[in-house]
Each structure stands twice: as C-alpha cells, then as structure tokens.
Design a protein around this motif. Structure first.
Motif, PDB file in Angstrom:
ATOM      1  N   MET A 150      14.522  49.417  70.505  1.00 54.06           N
ATOM      2  CA  MET A 150      14.208  49.737  69.110  1.00 54.06           C
ATOM      3  C   MET A 150      14.999  48.849  68.160  1.00 54.06           C
ATOM      4  N   LEU A 151      16.289  48.657  68.501  1.00 57.25           N
ATOM      5  CA  LEU A 151      17.152  47.826  67.650  1.00 57.25           C
ATOM      6  C   LEU A 151      16.596  46.412  67.567  1.00 57.25           C
ATOM      7  N   GLY A 152      16.240  45.863  68.754  1.00 57.14           N
ATOM      8  CA  GLY A 152      15.718  44.491  68.799  1.00 57.14           C
ATOM      9  C   GLY A 152      14.469  44.366  67.952  1.00 57.14           C
ATOM     10  N   LEU A 153      13.653  45.426  68.029  1.00 57.36           N
ATOM     11  CA  LEU A 153      12.377  45.389  67.313  1.00 57.36           C
ATOM     12  C   LEU A 153      12.571  45.378  65.798  1.00 57.36           C
ATOM     13  N   VAL A 154      13.395  46.327  65.331  1.00 60.39           N
ATOM     14  CA  VAL A 154      13.599  46.412  63.883  1.00 60.39           C
ATOM     15  C   VAL A 154      14.307  45.150  63.403  1.00 60.39           C
TER      16      VAL A 154
END
Length: 557
Positions: A150-154
């Motif tokens: 999720m972090l990578g995506l945002v």
C-alpha cells in the motif's frame, strides 16, 4: 417572411461546420498544453495569481485549471473534465486533459478529410471498450492489509507531486487516515468517506516531519471558562448537544407586565431555574466534557464548572459529527432525552494545547475511531496548502484501492500496452472506421511521450524503443522511469497506478473528446448595447469573445 431572419442575424453570433471543429480542437489543445508540463515526477510548478492578489504555487492539474478564466466554451468543458476526475477518483487530473487533448488532436486530420464526426466517435468508443478490456487483462489484485504494498502504491501516486521529496511521510498519513475511517459494509464492500470524516488541520510552524494522524479529533476551540474548567481530562465522558444551553427568550410579541418589584425577581428566578434544570439533566450522567453546537450562557457555564465539567460551545456541525464518530457518542437534540448510551466513552484523553497564538482542543487516543484529524505542520501557509492538496490526492488513491484493490503499471506502461493492443486489433476492423481507430491507438502514447519530454530525454528514441518492447506482449510492464527517463520494468521499481483512476481517465477523456467533436454549431446570443432607435450594428461573429454568459447555448447537432 424575411423579417424573422433579419432579427436572428441581428441577435445571434453563429459559427458552424468545420470551422467550429477546428476552433474547439485548438482550444482544447491550448488547455492541454498549459498543463502538459505538470505530468510526472519531473513536473514543473505553476504560479497562479488569483483575483484577490493571492498566489498559488502548485502542479496539481485540477488546482491550476480551477484558477483559469477562459471564455471559450470548448475550453471550459475541458476544465470541467479535470474537476469531474478529481471528484470521482481524486487523481489523474492532468492525464485526463492531456489524453483528451491528444484524442482531439489526432481527430483533426480526419475532419480535414471530411470524415463525419459520428464515424470518428464510433471508432473512439470502440477503442475505449477495447482499451478497458486490455487493462482488465493486465490488472493485478493486491492485499489491502499488506502495508508495504500500500505504501509503495500511494508513494508512486504522489511521487509526481511536490511532497514526493519528503519520502514516506505523506503516504503514511494518507494510509493511516483512510484505513481509520474505512467502514466495512459486509459482502467485501467498504465505505470510505474521506471528505466527511477526515479533517486536515493546517497549523503553520514546526517541521513538516511533525505532521501526524491523530487517533481522534482536533478542533480550533478552547473551553468556555479557561480559569475554572479543566484543560486535561483522562478518559473523559463526553456529551454532545446541538441545542443551546441558554434561556429561551420569548419572541418579539411577548409582553410581560411587572406590577411589583418582586415580579422582576420572579422572572429572573424562572430563568435561573430553567437553566439549572437543563444543567442538572446533563449532570445526571456525570459527564467530564459537554460540547454544544449552539450558545452556552454564563449561568450554565457556572453550573457546569461548579460540577467540574469542561464545556465547549459553538462548534461546527461537521466537527461535532466527527467527534461523535471518534468517541462513540450520539449527538442529542434535547437534554431531557439524554440516555446513558448517548455518552461517548471511547476517547482516551481530552486536552487543550496552544500552538502559536491559538488554542486547539484535542480529543484523542480513541479506542475505535471512525473519524480522524490529520495535523499538518510546516514552514509557511503556501507550503501547507500544497501539502494538503497532495495529501487529498494520496487519500483518494488509498480510498480507491480500499474500494477496488486492483493495480496497473505506472510510468506510461499501461497506455503503451493499450496502444500496442489497439494497433494490432485495428488491422481486423473493416470499413472507414479503421483509420480513426488506429489514430486513437496512437493518441494513447501521449502520456508516456509527455513523461519522456518532462524528463528531458530524447523523446523519439525513447518512444521507438518502448514501442518495440511493447510489440511483444510479455513486456506489458515496461515503462518510463519518470525521474531519469530510463526504460525500466514497473514491477521492479514499484511504480503503480490504481485501476479505478486509469479506467476513469480513459473513459472521461474519450467521452469528452467525442462530445466536443459532435459540436458543429456554436451560437451565442448577445444583448444589443445601443441607443434606442439606432439602427442595428452588424457584428462580426467572433467565437473567442464570450457574449452574454447566461444566453450562451451550444446547440445539439
């Protein structure tokens, strides 16, 4: 029978046919060119002066277009696009304009060859359907509980923004806040209302690194009587009201006749008793904190502070709703109807702190908050405004993924895959629609091309290399690294886009391009500005000058 025709010529400015198509396409291209340089991580910022003389520095497509003042109707509808995109999915506002501008640009050649706009639109719609089916194939599903993914995506979504340089900070804030307010509706559905239940409070001062997501709510208020009431309460019992704790004065037609001096005292006593009664009904439930949206009289304040209860008055309704969600209280309309279940006991701490010159009340450390406040600190107001805009985008991205956990490759890879697939398919299309369909396939390349331009690499060489790679279907994940302009695999670099954003971008861009292509008449009524009795002044039809905004009509085909 000639008279009506004369009147019509008099009061209407009219342009039609291919002239309108060209004017619309030019206007749309102009809008796209303004914000083309703000796409990607190497984007430029724009400085905008607004009417009040304030400045806005941003590279958010929607924020820039919001400030533009345009007269051309086609350009106005382009601006509407980015607003729709922003409200629907919150990201991709720049891409949508660039893509729509390119779709119109490639259509220009066909209009010159006297293709009918309906034919071009039919081909475009076919291309849109095929594009959506292509991205359905390459989308990959992810686990929303996997924090690292999720972090990578945002991060990849805000890497293009100004705050990209602060690393994980904004992405962390966005994920924490959206997962806090997410409500499971069952059947795998989640409701994430980021507008209503996430409040961003900007407090100038301190470092950007001091920003945090509060497990609760922060409001710009102090207690009513700072000297007498506690400013720090552990595990407070909170009562929320939306009624005034004041004596109800009669309306203006009330007449009270006082005969004796004691009658005046009786009146005052009634008032006191009314308020005391109100306060006693509240104090029965032993609250530590009473918050009301309306007024709170000095007398009520006295009774409450005597009982050791802190009070806050005149709170915004939206803030009150957030506090209710955070601490589990129910907002009560009449003190008589209070019940034990209405008292909020979910908060761990109530505290009033001072930042700069202002007092802020915190209701934090909630057990299971369904609303939260993001506290942003930073050097200046301008910086904070830009950080807030980027945070809104990041939260929208996190919300989209919570709602539809599907990913596509970023860096223009999705567009190139779609483009390659459509080019292949165009050979099987028969009839006149084949050429516009092929042109739509080429138009998708505008996004990776613009990314390459903004990186400052050799555009032609990069695009040729990418097209070569995408001719082979295994390389669907190859795209441009927005920072260096190198050709890389998006899976390795963890550059993702949310499926919702991409699908919405394609749909909005193509549908808007079709709508603008199908306009073949622009008619605007103009008011006659002349002395009464003077003859009509022939006006040259000029499309850039807006006539009377209220009478402006765009006639259908």
């Amino acid at each position: 029978m000639h008279a009506p025709v004369l009147v019509l010529k008099d009061s209407l400015k009219r342009e039609s046919g291919s002239k309108v198509h060209h004017a619309n396409i030019q206007a749309s291209k102009a809008v796209a060119d303004i914000i083309r340089t703000t796409l990607g991580p190497r984007s430029m910022l724009k400085m905008l002066l607004d009417a009040g003389g304030g400045i806005v520095v941003t590279n958010d497509g929607n924020a820039i277009l919001r400030e533009l003042d345009l007269a051309h109707p086609a350009a106005k509808s382009m601006i509407e696009l980015s607003r729709t995109q922003d409200e629907e999915v919150g990201d991709g506002t720049t891409s949508v304009i660039v893509l729509a501008g390119e779709m119109l640009h490639v259509a220009e050649a066909f209009i010159e060859k006297n293709y009918h706009p309906t034919v071009i639109c039919r081909a475009y719609n076919k291309a849109l359907e095929d594009a959506i089916s292509v991205i359905d194939k390459i989308a990959m599903t992810i686990d929303v509980n996997d924090r690292a993914t999720m972090l990578g995506l945002v991060k990849s979504c805000i890497g293009t923004k100004f705050t990209g340089q602060f690393g994980d900070l904004i992405a962390d804030l966005a994920i924490d806040s959206t997962t806090t307010v997410g409500v499971d509706l069952g059947q795998g559905m989640r409701e994430v209302d980021i507008k209503k239940y996430i409040k961003v409070e900007k407090v100038p001062g301190g470092q950007l690194e001091d920003s945090k997501v509060l497990k609760g709510v922060m409001i710009n208020k102090d207690v009513v009587a700072p000297g007498k009431m506690r400013r720090k309460i552990l595990n407070p019992r909170i009562i929320l009201l939306d009624c005034p704790l004041e004596y109800k004065k009669g309306e203006n037609q009330t007449n009270a006749e006082l005969v004796k001096e004691e009658d005046w005292e009786v009146l005052l006593k009634m008032e006191e008793e009314y308020i005391e009664n109100l306060c006693m009904q509240i104090l029965k439930f032993k609250p530590d904190l009473v918050i009301t949206e309306k007024g709170l009289s000095d007398l009520a304040c006295h009774y409450l502070s005597k009982a050791g209860v802190s009070a806050i008055r005149r709170l915004r309704k939206t803030d009150n709703n957030r506090i209710a969600k955070a601490c589990g209280a129910v907002i009560v309309n009449r003190p008589e109807e209070l019940q034990e279940s209405d008292v909020g006991t979910g908060a761990g701490l109530f505290e009033v702190k001072k930042f700069g010159d202002e007092f802020f009340a915190f209701i934090v450390d909630c057990k299971d908050p369904k609303a939260c406040t993001v506290l942003l600190r930073g050097a200046s107001k301008d910086l904070l405004n830009e950080v807030e805009r980027n945070l809104q985008d990041a939260m929208s991205v996190a919300r989209n993924i919570l709602k539809n956990p599907k990913l596509l490759p970023g860096g223009g890879a999705t567009e190139l895959t779609v483009s390659a697939a459509l080019k292949q398919k165009s050979s099987s299309i028969e009839g006149i629609e084949k050429w516009p369909y092929e042109a739509a396939a080429v138009a998708f390349e505008a996004i990776p091309r613009t990314l390459a331009q903004n990186c400052g690499v050799n555009v032609i060489r990069t695009m040729t290399a990418l097209q070569g790679k995408h001719a082979n279907e295994e390389n669907a994940w190859v795209g441009i690294d927005g920072n260096t302009g190198a050709i890389v695999d998006m899976k390795e670099r963890k550059i993702w886009d949310s499926y919702n954003v991409k699908a919405q971008t394609f749909k909005t861009a193509i549908e808007a391009a079709c709508m603008l292509l199908r306009i073949d008449d622009i008619v605007s009524g103009i008011k006659k500005k002349q002395a009464p009795g003077a003859g009509p002044t022939p006006s040259k039809p000029k499309i850039e000058e807006e006539g009377d905004a209220d009478n402006e009509q765009i006639l259908p085909e």
